[in-house]
Design a protein around this motif. Structure first.
Motif, PDB file in Angstrom:
ATOM      1  N   VAL A 177      41.443  36.618  32.894  1.00  0.00           N
ATOM      2  CA  VAL A 177      42.351  35.645  32.264  1.00  0.00           C
ATOM      3  C   VAL A 177      43.580  35.368  33.127  1.00  0.00           C
ATOM      4  CG1 VAL A 177      41.604  36.257  29.935  1.00  0.00           C
ATOM      5  CG2 VAL A 177      43.582  37.423  30.934  1.00  0.00           C
ATOM      6  N   HIS A 178      43.660  35.998  34.285  1.00  0.00           N
ATOM      7  CA  HIS A 178      44.826  35.790  35.145  1.00  0.00           C
ATOM      8  C   HIS A 178      44.803  34.365  35.698  1.00  0.00           C
ATOM      9  CE1 HIS A 178      47.848  36.367  38.240  1.00  0.00           C
ATOM     10  NE2 HIS A 178      48.145  37.531  37.673  1.00  0.00           N
ATOM     11  N   PRO A 179      45.933  33.664  35.721  1.00  0.00           N
ATOM     12  CA  PRO A 179      45.948  32.250  36.106  1.00  0.00           C
ATOM     13  C   PRO A 179      45.561  31.950  37.551  1.00  0.00           C
ATOM     14  CG  PRO A 179      48.182  33.084  35.770  1.00  0.00           C
ATOM     15  CD  PRO A 179      47.254  34.124  35.252  1.00  0.00           C
ATOM     16  N   VAL A 180      45.610  32.934  38.446  1.00  0.00           N
ATOM     17  CA  VAL A 180      45.248  32.631  39.841  1.00  0.00           C
ATOM     18  C   VAL A 180      43.770  32.859  40.129  1.00  0.00           C
ATOM     19  CG1 VAL A 180      47.563  33.203  40.653  1.00  0.00           C
ATOM     20  CG2 VAL A 180      45.766  34.937  40.783  1.00  0.00           C
TER      21      VAL A 180
ATOM     22  N   ASP B  15      42.379  41.414  56.143  1.00  0.00           N
ATOM     23  CA  ASP B  15      43.048  40.323  56.863  1.00  0.00           C
ATOM     24  C   ASP B  15      44.150  39.675  56.031  1.00  0.00           C
ATOM     25  OD1 ASP B  15      43.478  38.685  59.062  1.00  0.00           O
ATOM     26  OD2 ASP B  15      42.081  37.146  58.359  1.00  0.00           O
ATOM     27  N   GLY B  16      44.783  40.462  55.155  1.00  0.00           N
ATOM     28  CA  GLY B  16      45.872  39.945  54.352  1.00  0.00           C
ATOM     29  C   GLY B  16      45.465  39.090  53.174  1.00  0.00           C
ATOM     30  N   ARG B  17      44.196  38.764  53.060  1.00  0.00           N
ATOM     31  CA  ARG B  17      43.754  37.861  51.991  1.00  0.00           C
ATOM     32  C   ARG B  17      43.067  38.574  50.847  1.00  0.00           C
ATOM     33  NH1 ARG B  17      42.066  34.843  56.443  1.00  0.00           N
ATOM     34  NH2 ARG B  17      39.952  35.602  56.165  1.00  0.00           N
ATOM     35  N   GLY B  18      42.648  39.813  51.072  1.00  0.00           N
ATOM     36  CA  GLY B  18      41.851  40.484  50.059  1.00  0.00           C
ATOM     37  C   GLY B  18      42.487  41.757  49.546  1.00  0.00           C
TER      38      GLY B  18
ATOM     39  N   SER C  62      35.185  33.008  54.927  1.00  0.00           N
ATOM     40  CA  SER C  62      35.399  31.906  53.980  1.00  0.00           C
ATOM     41  C   SER C  62      36.860  31.468  53.944  1.00  0.00           C
ATOM     42  CB  SER C  62      34.961  32.318  52.571  1.00  0.00           C
ATOM     43  OG  SER C  62      35.904  33.203  51.982  1.00  0.00           O
ATOM     44  N   GLY C  63      37.758  32.369  54.326  1.00  0.00           N
ATOM     45  CA  GLY C  63      39.179  32.042  54.302  1.00  0.00           C
ATOM     46  C   GLY C  63      39.805  32.079  52.922  1.00  0.00           C
ATOM     47  N   GLN C  64      39.055  32.514  51.903  1.00  0.00           N
ATOM     48  CA  GLN C  64      39.555  32.521  50.532  1.00  0.00           C
ATOM     49  C   GLN C  64      40.110  33.893  50.139  1.00  0.00           C
ATOM     50  OE1 GLN C  64      39.434  28.993  50.328  1.00  0.00           O
ATOM     51  NE2 GLN C  64      39.639  29.764  48.237  1.00  0.00           N
ATOM     52  N   PRO C  65      41.189  33.933  49.342  1.00  0.00           N
ATOM     53  CA  PRO C  65      41.670  35.221  48.827  1.00  0.00           C
ATOM     54  C   PRO C  65      40.662  35.799  47.838  1.00  0.00           C
ATOM     55  CG  PRO C  65      42.856  33.420  47.800  1.00  0.00           C
ATOM     56  CD  PRO C  65      42.001  32.806  48.867  1.00  0.00           C
ATOM     57  N   PHE C  66      40.550  37.128  47.828  1.00  0.00           N
ATOM     58  CA  PHE C  66      39.546  37.743  46.952  1.00  0.00           C
ATOM     59  C   PHE C  66      40.023  39.092  46.449  1.00  0.00           C
ATOM     60  CE2 PHE C  66      38.611  39.043  51.298  1.00  0.00           C
ATOM     61  CZ  PHE C  66      38.413  40.402  51.190  1.00  0.00           C
ATOM     62  N   LEU C  67      39.567  39.433  45.257  1.00  0.00           N
ATOM     63  CA  LEU C  67      39.740  40.761  44.669  1.00  0.00           C
ATOM     64  C   LEU C  67      38.347  41.343  44.492  1.00  0.00           C
ATOM     65  CD1 LEU C  67      41.329  43.022  43.206  1.00  0.00           C
ATOM     66  CD2 LEU C  67      41.116  41.666  41.108  1.00  0.00           C
ATOM     67  N   TRP C  68      38.089  42.495  45.117  1.00  0.00           N
ATOM     68  CA  TRP C  68      36.728  43.042  45.175  1.00  0.00           C
ATOM     69  C   TRP C  68      36.716  44.444  44.587  1.00  0.00           C
ATOM     70  CZ3 TRP C  68      33.667  43.574  50.445  1.00  0.00           C
ATOM     71  CH2 TRP C  68      32.331  43.900  50.166  1.00  0.00           C
ATOM     72  N   VAL C  69      35.876  44.637  43.571  1.00  0.00           N
ATOM     73  CA  VAL C  69      35.673  45.965  42.996  1.00  0.00           C
ATOM     74  C   VAL C  69      34.525  46.635  43.739  1.00  0.00           C
ATOM     75  CG1 VAL C  69      35.064  47.281  40.939  1.00  0.00           C
ATOM     76  CG2 VAL C  69      36.492  45.233  40.734  1.00  0.00           C
ATOM     77  N   VAL C  70      34.831  47.725  44.452  1.00  0.00           N
ATOM     78  CA  VAL C  70      33.811  48.496  45.181  1.00  0.00           C
ATOM     79  C   VAL C  70      33.813  49.901  44.594  1.00  0.00           C
ATOM     80  CG1 VAL C  70      33.002  49.332  47.409  1.00  0.00           C
ATOM     81  CG2 VAL C  70      34.186  47.133  47.268  1.00  0.00           C
ATOM     82  N   LEU C  71      32.831  50.180  43.778  1.00  0.00           N
ATOM     83  CA  LEU C  71      32.770  51.465  43.087  1.00  0.00           C
ATOM     84  C   LEU C  71      32.226  52.541  44.012  1.00  0.00           C
ATOM     85  CD1 LEU C  71      33.163  52.851  40.321  1.00  0.00           C
ATOM     86  CD2 LEU C  71      30.789  52.289  39.819  1.00  0.00           C
ATOM     87  N   LEU C  72      32.847  53.705  43.991  1.00  0.00           N
ATOM     88  CA  LEU C  72      32.414  54.827  44.807  1.00  0.00           C
ATOM     89  C   LEU C  72      30.953  55.154  44.514  1.00  0.00           C
ATOM     90  CD1 LEU C  72      33.248  57.123  46.758  1.00  0.00           C
ATOM     91  CD2 LEU C  72      33.760  58.503  44.736  1.00  0.00           C
ATOM     92  N   GLY C  73      30.152  55.259  45.566  1.00  0.00           N
ATOM     93  CA  GLY C  73      28.749  55.622  45.413  1.00  0.00           C
ATOM     94  C   GLY C  73      27.809  54.447  45.331  1.00  0.00           C
ATOM     95  N   THR C  74      28.331  53.210  45.324  1.00  0.00           N
ATOM     96  CA  THR C  74      27.446  52.047  45.235  1.00  0.00           C
ATOM     97  C   THR C  74      27.022  51.526  46.596  1.00  0.00           C
ATOM     98  OG1 THR C  74      29.341  50.550  45.110  1.00  0.00           O
ATOM     99  CG2 THR C  74      28.388  51.299  43.019  1.00  0.00           C
ATOM    100  N   ILE C  75      27.540  52.127  47.663  1.00  0.00           N
ATOM    101  CA  ILE C  75      27.152  51.718  49.011  1.00  0.00           C
ATOM    102  C   ILE C  75      26.382  52.855  49.659  1.00  0.00           C
ATOM    103  CG2 ILE C  75      27.956  50.845  51.236  1.00  0.00           C
ATOM    104  CD1 ILE C  75      30.607  50.194  49.758  1.00  0.00           C
TER     105      ILE C  75
ATOM    106  N   PRO D  48      43.003  29.462  44.601  1.00  0.00           N
ATOM    107  CA  PRO D  48      42.377  30.352  43.629  1.00  0.00           C
ATOM    108  C   PRO D  48      41.711  31.566  44.266  1.00  0.00           C
ATOM    109  CG  PRO D  48      41.104  28.343  43.882  1.00  0.00           C
ATOM    110  CD  PRO D  48      42.389  28.121  44.602  1.00  0.00           C
ATOM    111  N   VAL D  49      41.814  32.683  43.555  1.00  0.00           N
ATOM    112  CA  VAL D  49      41.245  33.958  44.006  1.00  0.00           C
ATOM    113  C   VAL D  49      39.817  34.093  43.490  1.00  0.00           C
ATOM    114  CG1 VAL D  49      41.444  36.470  43.798  1.00  0.00           C
ATOM    115  CG2 VAL D  49      43.500  35.073  44.117  1.00  0.00           C
ATOM    116  N   LEU D  50      38.928  34.603  44.346  1.00  0.00           N
ATOM    117  CA  LEU D  50      37.564  34.932  43.937  1.00  0.00           C
ATOM    118  C   LEU D  50      37.527  36.399  43.518  1.00  0.00           C
ATOM    119  CD1 LEU D  50      34.509  34.162  43.783  1.00  0.00           C
ATOM    120  CD2 LEU D  50      34.316  35.053  46.109  1.00  0.00           C
ATOM    121  N   TYR D  51      37.095  36.649  42.293  1.00  0.00           N
ATOM    122  CA  TYR D  51      36.954  38.017  41.790  1.00  0.00           C
ATOM    123  C   TYR D  51      35.508  38.449  41.944  1.00  0.00           C
ATOM    124  CZ  TYR D  51      36.571  41.801  38.338  1.00  0.00           C
ATOM    125  OH  TYR D  51      36.312  42.992  37.710  1.00  0.00           O
TER     126      TYR D  51
END
Length: 230
Positions: free
Chosen positions: A142-145, A126-129, A98-111, A71-74
């Motif tokens: 709602v995506h199944p992964v 590293d191929g996972r994110g 963590s070794g887990q696949p992830f999808l990360w929203v990084v909005l411009l200007g929030t860092i 499972p992917v961490l959003y």
């Protein structure tokens, strides 16, 4: 508000009985009027986007290629949230370790102190994110992964405490990360949420909520954080 409720014919709650059974019972004892629970409203309407930012559809095509058994961490924090470069790097290293696949929203200007530089972020993938500036959140959730979401509970100081307590202590469908955690804490929390026996128990709880009519996703468990201050 209490006076208005007393004078009302009834109350409609955006909830369902099994989710807040004891609190609804308490309301019925205090207010001798009709109380209706109508399930979460957002599931009753077609999703539409009110975002003024362009949404990156690459996140959906990336999710389509992921393994359902892993499972992917959003991750999506508030668009008004500002994090420091040091905090950002802690999150990034915690994710990778963590070794887990992830999808990360990084909005411009929030860092603070950083612009959007894919070269900077590329070393952490590293191929996972997969990292995007904005996502089609409804489609992602709602995506199944997708098996978990890491979000920020800071609506305001009062509601943040309520949200955190319900997710972790009452419903037991998530974990809470406090201030000043290190990359190892982040890694351990992600693995506990996504691949441990504790995470499986949380998913079973979510599945039970779905079966009881709550219209929630049985896959999604929550990592919520007070890591950052606005």
């Amino acid at each position: 508000m209490a006076e208005t409720i007393q004078a009302s014919f009834g109350i409609i709650f955006n909830s369902f009985e099994e989710l807040e059974l004891t609190k609804l019972a308490k309301c019925r004892r205090h207010f001798p009027i009709l109380i209706f629970t109508v399930d979460p409203f957002h599931k009753l309407f077609v999703a539409s986007s009110s975002s003024l930012l362009p949404q990156d559809r690459s996140c959906i095509s990336w999710l389509d290629k992921q393994e359902k058994l892993k499972p992917v961490l959003y991750m999506s924090f508030r668009s008004l949230l500002i994090v420091s470069e040091a905090q950002f790097l802690k999150i990034a290293w915690g994710l990778v370790n963590s070794g887990q696949p992830f999808l990360w929203v990084v909005l411009l200007g929030t860092i603070c102190g950083l612009e959007w530089l894919e070269a900077l972020l590329g070393g952490f993938l590293d191929g996972r994110g997969h990292i995007v500036k904005w996502a089609l959140q409804h489609e992602v959730l709602v995506h199944p992964v997708v098996g978990g979401i890491w979000t920020h509970t800071k609506w305001n100081l009062t509601l943040k405490r309520v949200n955190s307590r319900y997710i972790s202590n009452e419903w037991r469908v998530g974990l809470h990360l406090e201030y000043k955690v290190e990359r190892r804490d982040i890694k351990d929390a992600i693995r506990r949420l996504m691949v441990s026996y504790d995470g499986e128990e949380m998913r079973e709880k979510m599945k039970a909520f779905e079966e009881e009519g709550g219209r929630v996703s049985p896959r999604l468990v929550v990592l919520h954080t007070s890591l950052f201050r606005n």
